[in-house]
Design a protein around this motif. Sequence first.
Motif, PDB file in Angstrom:
ATOM      1  N   GLY A  48      49.020  63.669  25.426  1.00  0.00           N
ATOM      2  CA  GLY A  48      47.640  63.682  24.942  1.00  0.00           C
ATOM      3  C   GLY A  48      46.874  62.413  25.261  1.00  0.00           C
ATOM      4  N   PRO A  49      46.230  61.827  24.253  1.00  0.00           N
ATOM      5  CA  PRO A  49      45.365  60.668  24.486  1.00  0.00           C
ATOM      6  C   PRO A  49      46.103  59.456  25.067  1.00  0.00           C
ATOM      7  N   LEU A  50      47.370  59.316  24.758  1.00  0.00           N
ATOM      8  CA  LEU A  50      48.131  58.176  25.279  1.00  0.00           C
ATOM      9  C   LEU A  50      48.282  58.259  26.797  1.00  0.00           C
ATOM     10  N   ASP A  51      48.622  59.430  27.302  1.00  0.00           N
ATOM     11  CA  ASP A  51      48.739  59.596  28.751  1.00  0.00           C
ATOM     12  C   ASP A  51      47.378  59.551  29.432  1.00  0.00           C
ATOM     13  N   ALA A  52      46.358  60.060  28.763  1.00  0.00           N
ATOM     14  CA  ALA A  52      45.011  59.969  29.320  1.00  0.00           C
ATOM     15  C   ALA A  52      44.588  58.509  29.449  1.00  0.00           C
ATOM     16  N   ALA A  53      44.921  57.691  28.456  1.00  0.00           N
ATOM     17  CA  ALA A  53      44.586  56.264  28.514  1.00  0.00           C
ATOM     18  C   ALA A  53      45.354  55.570  29.644  1.00  0.00           C
ATOM     19  N   ARG A  54      46.623  55.935  29.825  1.00  0.00           N
ATOM     20  CA  ARG A  54      47.408  55.348  30.923  1.00  0.00           C
ATOM     21  C   ARG A  54      46.827  55.732  32.276  1.00  0.00           C
ATOM     22  N   LEU A  55      46.420  56.987  32.398  1.00  0.00           N
ATOM     23  CA  LEU A  55      45.832  57.459  33.649  1.00  0.00           C
ATOM     24  C   LEU A  55      44.508  56.765  33.939  1.00  0.00           C
ATOM     25  N   VAL A  56      43.687  56.582  32.917  1.00  0.00           N
ATOM     26  CA  VAL A  56      42.415  55.866  33.086  1.00  0.00           C
ATOM     27  C   VAL A  56      42.666  54.405  33.446  1.00  0.00           C
ATOM     28  N   ILE A  75      47.027  58.941  40.217  1.00  0.00           N
ATOM     29  CA  ILE A  75      47.874  60.092  39.872  1.00  0.00           C
ATOM     30  C   ILE A  75      49.312  59.876  40.324  1.00  0.00           C
ATOM     31  N   VAL A  76      49.496  59.367  41.526  1.00  0.00           N
ATOM     32  CA  VAL A  76      50.863  59.131  42.020  1.00  0.00           C
ATOM     33  C   VAL A  76      51.569  58.082  41.147  1.00  0.00           C
ATOM     34  N   CYS A  77      50.861  56.996  40.825  1.00  0.00           N
ATOM     35  CA  CYS A  77      51.468  55.965  39.968  1.00  0.00           C
ATOM     36  C   CYS A  77      51.771  56.521  38.581  1.00  0.00           C
ATOM     37  N   TRP A  78      50.875  57.371  38.048  1.00  0.00           N
ATOM     38  CA  TRP A  78      51.106  57.956  36.732  1.00  0.00           C
ATOM     39  C   TRP A  78      52.316  58.896  36.749  1.00  0.00           C
ATOM     40  N   LEU A  79      52.479  59.643  37.831  1.00  0.00           N
ATOM     41  CA  LEU A  79      53.635  60.539  37.925  1.00  0.00           C
ATOM     42  C   LEU A  79      54.946  59.761  37.839  1.00  0.00           C
ATOM     43  N   PHE A  80      55.019  58.626  38.526  1.00  0.00           N
ATOM     44  CA  PHE A  80      56.244  57.823  38.450  1.00  0.00           C
ATOM     45  C   PHE A  80      56.381  57.161  37.090  1.00  0.00           C
ATOM     46  N   LEU A  81      55.264  56.730  36.513  1.00  0.00           N
ATOM     47  CA  LEU A  81      55.301  56.134  35.177  1.00  0.00           C
ATOM     48  C   LEU A  81      55.778  57.154  34.157  1.00  0.00           C
ATOM     49  N   ASN A  82      55.207  58.326  34.188  1.00  0.00           N
ATOM     50  CA  ASN A  82      55.541  59.356  33.217  1.00  0.00           C
ATOM     51  C   ASN A  82      56.939  59.932  33.455  1.00  0.00           C
ATOM     52  N   ALA A 116      55.522  49.155  28.691  1.00  0.00           N
ATOM     53  CA  ALA A 116      54.393  48.286  29.007  1.00  0.00           C
ATOM     54  C   ALA A 116      54.652  47.503  30.295  1.00  0.00           C
ATOM     55  N   ILE A 117      55.896  47.128  30.531  1.00  0.00           N
ATOM     56  CA  ILE A 117      56.234  46.414  31.766  1.00  0.00           C
ATOM     57  C   ILE A 117      56.047  47.332  32.967  1.00  0.00           C
ATOM     58  N   GLY A 118      56.511  48.553  32.854  1.00  0.00           N
ATOM     59  CA  GLY A 118      56.331  49.516  33.938  1.00  0.00           C
ATOM     60  C   GLY A 118      54.870  49.824  34.189  1.00  0.00           C
ATOM     61  N   LEU A 119      54.085  49.970  33.118  1.00  0.00           N
ATOM     62  CA  LEU A 119      52.658  50.241  33.268  1.00  0.00           C
ATOM     63  C   LEU A 119      51.947  49.069  33.930  1.00  0.00           C
ATOM     64  N   SER A 120      52.268  47.843  33.495  1.00  0.00           N
ATOM     65  CA  SER A 120      51.610  46.688  34.122  1.00  0.00           C
ATOM     66  C   SER A 120      51.998  46.528  35.582  1.00  0.00           C
ATOM     67  N   ALA A 121      53.256  46.774  35.910  1.00  0.00           N
ATOM     68  CA  ALA A 121      53.686  46.665  37.306  1.00  0.00           C
ATOM     69  C   ALA A 121      53.006  47.732  38.165  1.00  0.00           C
ATOM     70  N   LEU A 122      52.901  48.946  37.650  1.00  0.00           N
ATOM     71  CA  LEU A 122      52.230  50.000  38.419  1.00  0.00           C
ATOM     72  C   LEU A 122      50.722  49.761  38.509  1.00  0.00           C
TER      73      LEU A 122
END
Length: 136
Positions: free
Chosen positions: A96-104, A75-82, A48-54
């Motif tokens: 699946g839906p979790l990564d789709a939600a992060r990307l959105v 997409i670039v931020c998601w690639l580093f997050l993932n 969650a910290i990485g997602l909020s920072a990105l």
Amino acid sequence: MVEWRPLRSAVRPVPEPVATPFVWAAAFVGSFLLVAVLSAVGALASSAIGLSALCALAVLLGLPARFRAAPGIAIVCWLFLNGYVIAPRGELAWQGPLDAARLVLLLTAAVLGTLIARIANAVGAHHRATPGQGPQ
């Protein structure tokens, strides 16, 4: 009595957005540095910290960008997050839906940054172009 007034021959234009490839390159470098710094200080214990920072980085990158740069930023931020926050070994995986939600969420952050900049530029241009708003 002499009254001094500034001479303005033209209204200042709205700032031109930064070129999309440059914004994408900045997203790559910024995401890399952000993940490296967060990893060095041990802040990646929670994704969650990485997602909020990105997401914050996506908002900042969206400020000088065009709307069409937002999907690339996300997409670039998601690639580093993932690749480095969720799975520390550098492997990409689709959950699946979790990564789709992060990307959105990252896409929404990038569009929000661009929208904030466009509204601020429009308000500034309106104030500059409206007659009677000058110094009295």
